[in-house]
Scaffold this active site. Structure first.
Site, short mmCIF file in Angstrom:
data_model
loop_
_atom_site.label_atom_id
_atom_site.label_comp_id
_atom_site.label_asym_id
_atom_site.label_seq_id
_atom_site.Cartn_x
_atom_site.Cartn_y
_atom_site.Cartn_z
N ARG A 120 -29.66 111.31 24.31
CA ARG A 120 -29.87 112.54 23.57
C ARG A 120 -30.01 113.76 24.48
O ARG A 120 -29.41 114.79 24.26
CB ARG A 120 -31.10 112.41 22.67
CG ARG A 120 -30.88 111.41 21.55
CD ARG A 120 -32.18 110.99 20.89
NE ARG A 120 -31.94 110.01 19.84
CZ ARG A 120 -31.75 108.72 20.08
NH1 ARG A 120 -31.78 108.25 21.30
NH2 ARG A 120 -31.52 107.89 19.07
N CYS A 158 -26.06 96.35 28.06
CA CYS A 158 -27.41 96.23 27.53
C CYS A 158 -27.55 97.07 26.26
O CYS A 158 -28.65 97.51 25.92
CB CYS A 158 -28.44 96.67 28.57
SG CYS A 158 -28.63 95.53 29.95
N ARG A 167 -25.18 96.84 22.74
CA ARG A 167 -25.00 96.00 21.56
C ARG A 167 -23.85 95.03 21.79
O ARG A 167 -22.81 95.38 22.38
CB ARG A 167 -24.69 96.86 20.31
CG ARG A 167 -25.92 97.49 19.66
CD ARG A 167 -26.82 96.44 19.04
NE ARG A 167 -27.96 96.98 18.33
CZ ARG A 167 -29.14 97.25 18.86
NH1 ARG A 167 -29.33 97.04 20.16
NH2 ARG A 167 -30.14 97.70 18.12
N GLU A 172 -25.73 86.55 17.81
CA GLU A 172 -27.09 86.38 18.34
C GLU A 172 -27.96 85.59 17.36
O GLU A 172 -27.96 85.91 16.17
CB GLU A 172 -27.71 87.76 18.63
CG GLU A 172 -27.00 88.49 19.77
CD GLU A 172 -27.67 89.81 20.14
OE1 GLU A 172 -28.61 90.24 19.44
OE2 GLU A 172 -27.25 90.42 21.14
N HIS A 184 -31.22 89.64 24.75
CA HIS A 184 -31.43 90.90 24.03
C HIS A 184 -32.88 91.37 24.20
O HIS A 184 -33.58 91.63 23.23
CB HIS A 184 -31.08 90.76 22.55
CG HIS A 184 -30.77 92.07 21.90
ND1 HIS A 184 -29.93 92.20 20.83
CD2 HIS A 184 -31.20 93.34 22.16
CE1 HIS A 184 -29.85 93.47 20.45
NE2 HIS A 184 -30.62 94.18 21.25
#
Length: 302
Positions: free
Chosen positions: A129, A209, A211, A240, A259
């Site tokens: 962001r 790292c 998705r 997953e 994850h």
């Protein structure tokens, strides 16, 4: 004046039943489907314990004017550290040297495989962001950091000391490492497949790292076993939990984790706290727009 109800289930029917009288839902890993949302007539906010939201039906929330809040910044630092950890393991050939040492094979150490991170070119796909803790850390390792994120102002990228990239595919042949840090959507699904992985240097590594599904696992396996790619670090997978017979797990040039990149003792506290605060702020009518995914609902959210 809040009554918390803890539900340790990812079964849609059980979540829907528990949500019937709920004003808010906080969620970590379960799917929040349209059926669950429609079963909760009093629902005013869904707060995600983390930043990813591909398991939440955002369209169904927006249709009812319900904001989806995420725990922004709570796990940015541990994810950045995890990426750096994987880059170090891969480029320093940690598994290779660990095996030699355990076997008392000191002679083979002169078959030098380790590389400096300093002077290497790192491409980060997805800046964030306002800043990137990963870029900050990579720059401290004297890497040249290239960033592709067409959805943000490019000025912060330059201000951070990084090189803005308009087309990530165009620069892949010159990169020593790639870190995937963008969300999963229809645009990014299999963003790194046979063509992209084939365009990279045989000495390059890729770390995901973000998705599972952004990197095509079948194409990645093919690139790794053929020698077209040096190594990969994966914290996320297309399925997953990833099954034990995943072909990638058999490769020595792959490092994996379940994850968990953004989950540390410290970040868990931050995520939990911000998730709860997002609910309270929404119910009090002062939800920070910066934490809202579907900002179009803010005008109607109560």
């Amino acid at each position: 004046d809040i009554e918390p109800v803890a539900l340790l289930s990812d079964v849609e029917a059980e979540i829907a039943a528990a949500a019937r009288g709920a004003d808010a839902i906080t969620v970590r890993s379960a799917r929040i489907t349209r059926g669950i949302i429609e079963a909760a007539p009093k629902l005013r906010v869904v707060a995600r314990h983390g930043v990813g939201y591909d398991a939440v039906d955002v369209g169904a929330l927006s249709a009812r004017g319900i904001p989806l809040a995420i725990a922004i910044c709570a796990n940015m630092v541990p994810v950045a550290e995890h990426v750096m950890f994987m880059l170090l393991v891969l480029l320093k050939e940690a598994a290779y040297y660990d095996a030699l040492t355990r076997a008392a094979d000191w002679g083979s150490r002169w078959n030098v495989k380790s590389n400096d991170l300093a002077g290497k070119d790192l491409l980060i796909v997805g800046f964030g962001r306002t800043d990137s803790p990963l870029a900050t850390r990579a720059l401290l390792f004297d890497m040249t950091v290239h960033v592709c994120d067409p959805y943000i102002d490019q000025a912060p990228i330059r201000q951070a000391g990084c090189v803005p990239v308009a087309d990530f595919r165009a620069v892949l042949p010159g990169m020593d490492a790639v870190s995937v840090n963008c969300p999963l959507n229809e645009e990014t699904r299999h963003m790194f497949s046979r063509a992209e992985l084939g365009a990279m240097k045989p000495s390059a590594v890729i770390v995901n790292c973000a998705r599972g599904g952004i990197v095509d696992e079948a194409a990645l396996h093919e690139a790794l076993i053929s020698g077209r790619l040096r190594g990969a670090g994966l914290d996320v997978f297309e399925r997953e939990p990833s099954p034990a017979d995943n072909p990638l797990f058999k490769l020595k040039n792959v490092i994996v984790s379940p994850h968990i990149a953004g989950v540390t003792v410290e970040s868990t506290i931050r995520m939990s706290t911000q998730t709860a605060q997002n609910v309270l702020d929404c119910l009090d009518g002062k939800l920070d727009p910066a934490v809202v995914v579907n900002k179009d609902v803010l005008a109607t959210a109560k």
